[in-house]
Design an enzyme around this catalytic site. Structure first.
Site, short mmCIF file in Angstrom:
data_model
loop_
_atom_site.label_atom_id
_atom_site.label_comp_id
_atom_site.label_asym_id
_atom_site.label_seq_id
_atom_site.Cartn_x
_atom_site.Cartn_y
_atom_site.Cartn_z
N SER A 170 19.38 -1.15 -21.53
CA SER A 170 17.73 -1.51 -20.42
C SER A 170 19.10 -0.47 -19.36
CB SER A 170 16.97 -1.98 -20.80
OG SER A 170 15.78 -2.05 -20.07
N TYR A 181 14.19 -11.24 -18.59
CA TYR A 181 14.44 -9.61 -19.09
C TYR A 181 16.48 -8.89 -18.14
CZ TYR A 181 13.85 -4.98 -21.68
OH TYR A 181 14.36 -3.50 -21.87
#
Length: 276
Positions: A170, A181
Site C-alpha cells: 500500500s 496497518y
C-alpha cells in the site's frame, strides 16, 4: 592463434553457454500468462478479484482463496470461467497453510504464481487501537503473508518451479507509521526485499505492488459510480483494473528483471505529496 580458430572457439563457447532471451514485449496480451496457475489470497476482495479477472484474461488458471465460502462461490459464478477455482484459506491460521497449499496445487496440478492480497485495515485512531485490533491486522497482513511465502517457496523449490510471488502492499508504506496497518505495510516492503535477495537465484521472483486509495468496498467506494476523490493528488481513486494490469505484467516473463521492488500506483499520493 589465427582468426578461424578464434571464431571456432567463440561458437563452441556459445553452444556451451545457456542462452538467456528476455521477453521485451508481449506478442499476444491474452497469452501473457498462458500455461500458468496462480493462487490469489484475498481474491474475493476488490483488488484481489480484479487481479484474478486480469490473470484469467491473460490465459492463466486461477485459484481464488478467501475466508468465506459463500462469497467465494459468488465470485466464481460472477467470473463464469472454467479456469477459475476457489478454496477457503485463512492465512492467519499458519498451521493449516501447508495442507491448504497442497490442496490448491491439487486443483490444477501446480502453482506458478502466488499473490498475497489478503489484508485488513484498522478503523480507529492510534489512541483507541486495542491489542485485539492490532493483532488481527498484523496476523493477517504480516504473519499471514510471511508464512504463505514460506510455504509457497518451499513448494516451488521442491518442485523446481520458477515462479513469481507478488505481495500487495500500500502507499501507506511510504508514510510515517502511526497504526498497525501502516506498520504492516512497512513490514511487507522489508519482507519483499529480503525474500527477493534470498530466492532469486532459485528462480523465484518476489515483488510487491502498492496501490493508493482504490475504488473498492474496503474504501466504501463503488467503482461503477463517481470515483472522484478531492483528497487524492490525482483527483480520483485508482481503479482495481489498473492495479490488476500492472500486477499481470509483474508476474509475467516481462517482469523477470523486476526483483525485490515495490511498484507504487498511487496517483502521486505519498510520492509527490504526503497528503491523501
Amino acid at each position: 592463434m589465427n582468426n578461424n580458430i578464434k571464431k571456432l572457439l567463440k561458437v563452441l563457447n556459445l553452444l556451451r553457454t545457456k542462452k538467456i532471451v528476455p521477453i521485451i514485449t508481449p506478442v499476444y496480451k491474452d497469452k501473457l500468462l498462458y500455461g500458468r496457475v496462480a493462487l490469489i489470497t484475498g481474491g474475493s476482495g476488490g483488488i484481489g478479484q480484479a487481479i484474478a479477472d486480469a490473470f484469467l484474461a491473460s490465459g492463466c488458471k486461477v485459484v481464488i482463496a478467501g475466508t468465506r465460502k459463500e462469497k467465494l462461490d459468488q465470485i466464481k459464478a460472477k467470473l463464469a470461467n472454467e479456469n477459475v477455482a476457489t478454496i477457503v484459506i485463512n492465512v492467519a491460521d499458519v498451521k493449516s497453510l501447508p495442507d491448504k497449499v497442497s490442496e490448491a496445487v491439487g486443483i490444477y496440478g501446480r502453482i506458478d504464481i502466488l499473490v498475497n492480497s489478503a489484508g485488513t485495515h484498522h478503523t480507529h485512531e492510534f489512541e483507541d487501537i486495542t491489542e485485539e485490533e492490532y493483532d488481527k491486522i498484523m496476523d493477517t497482513n504480516v504473519k499471514g503473508t510471511f508464512f504463505m511465502c514460506q510455504t509457497m517457496i518451499e513448494y516451488m523449490k521442491k518442485n523446481k518451479i520458477y515462479g513469481h510471488i507478488l505481495n500487495v502492499s500500500s502507499s501507506s508504506a511510504l508514510r510515517p507509521a502511526e497504526g498497525p496497518y501502516h506498520l504492516s505495510k512497512w513490514a511487507i516492503t522489508g519482507l519483499t526485499k529480503g525474500l527477493a535477495r534470498r530466492y532469486y537465484k532459485s528462480g523465484i521472483v518476489v515483488n510487491a505492488i502498492a496501490p493508493g486509495q482504490t475504488a473498492t468496498p474496503m474504501m466504501d467506494v463503488d467503482k461503477d459510480e463517481d470515483i472522484s476523490n478531492t483528497y487524492a493528488f490525482a483527483g480520483r481513486y485508482a481503479m482495481p483494473e489498473e492495479i490488476a494490469t500492472l500486477a499481470t505484467l509483474m508476474v509475467s516473463s516481462m517482469g523477470d528483471m523486476i526483483v525485490g521492488d515495490t511498484y507504487y500506483m498511487t496517483g502521486g499520493s505519498g510520492v509527490v505529496t504526503f497528503e491523501g
